[in-house]
Design a protein around this motif. Sequence first.
Motif, short mmCIF file in Angstrom:
data_model
loop_
_atom_site.label_atom_id
_atom_site.label_comp_id
_atom_site.label_asym_id
_atom_site.label_seq_id
_atom_site.Cartn_x
_atom_site.Cartn_y
_atom_site.Cartn_z
N LYS A 1 35.22 28.37 59.42
CA LYS A 1 34.01 28.94 60.12
C LYS A 1 33.30 30.20 59.26
N HIS B 1 32.67 20.87 62.02
CA HIS B 1 34.22 20.37 61.68
C HIS B 1 34.96 21.42 61.87
N LYS C 1 34.26 23.72 64.51
CA LYS C 1 35.30 23.56 66.02
C LYS C 1 35.95 22.92 66.17
N LYS C 2 36.11 21.26 65.35
CA LYS C 2 36.91 19.94 65.68
C LYS C 2 38.18 20.36 65.27
N MET C 3 38.53 21.22 64.02
CA MET C 3 39.95 21.07 63.26
C MET C 3 40.43 22.20 64.97
N ASP C 4 42.18 22.78 64.13
CA ASP C 4 42.94 23.77 64.78
C ASP C 4 41.72 24.56 63.33
N ALA C 5 42.25 25.40 63.17
CA ALA C 5 42.31 26.93 62.38
C ALA C 5 43.46 27.30 61.36
N ARG C 6 43.21 26.90 60.33
CA ARG C 6 43.84 27.15 58.88
C ARG C 6 44.66 28.31 58.92
N ASP D 1 42.59 31.09 58.22
CA ASP D 1 41.76 31.53 58.97
C ASP D 1 42.01 32.69 60.34
N ARG D 2 43.46 32.66 60.96
CA ARG D 2 43.69 32.88 61.56
C ARG D 2 44.36 34.09 60.88
N ASP E 1 52.89 30.18 56.03
CA ASP E 1 52.71 29.15 56.75
C ASP E 1 51.54 28.11 56.11
#
Length: 144
Positions: A2, A64, A66-71, A74-75, A82
């Motif tokens: 994002k 993309h 929106k479709k994938m889990d946050a890296r 990115d969290r 992690d």
Amino acid sequence: MKVEAWIFGVTTIFLVLVTPAYWLVTDSAGNGNVGGGGGDWTGTSALAMTGLLTLMVALYLGFHAKKMDARPEDRHDGEIADGAGELGFFPPYSWWPLWCGATLGVIVFAVAMAAWWLFAIGAVFGTLALSGLIFEYYRGEHAH
């Protein structure tokens, strides 16, 4: 992703604002008449195309994201651990890009000089070089 989408989105907005301003400020006749509205076609079209390219990348990354889990990066609660683990396969070196570039140089030179026999030779060697680059690490359908 994002954050990357936002970076390219802001760059797109900047280029959309700068392109018309550049068109109005430049003078294609070169007579020093600033703001004459003549416009520089080369710079204006380059800025417009750069704006479209950054828009394309921003849309791609936004869809993309929106479709994938946050890296982990990115969290807000992500830890360094992690992101540990295997990131992928990175080949140490390859000679194939050199040969691909050399054959492309031969092909471009042949087109510029209208030497179609040289173009054919470059196309054959270029096909071999590109095949070598693509299949360099290919080991078969069911290889382990």
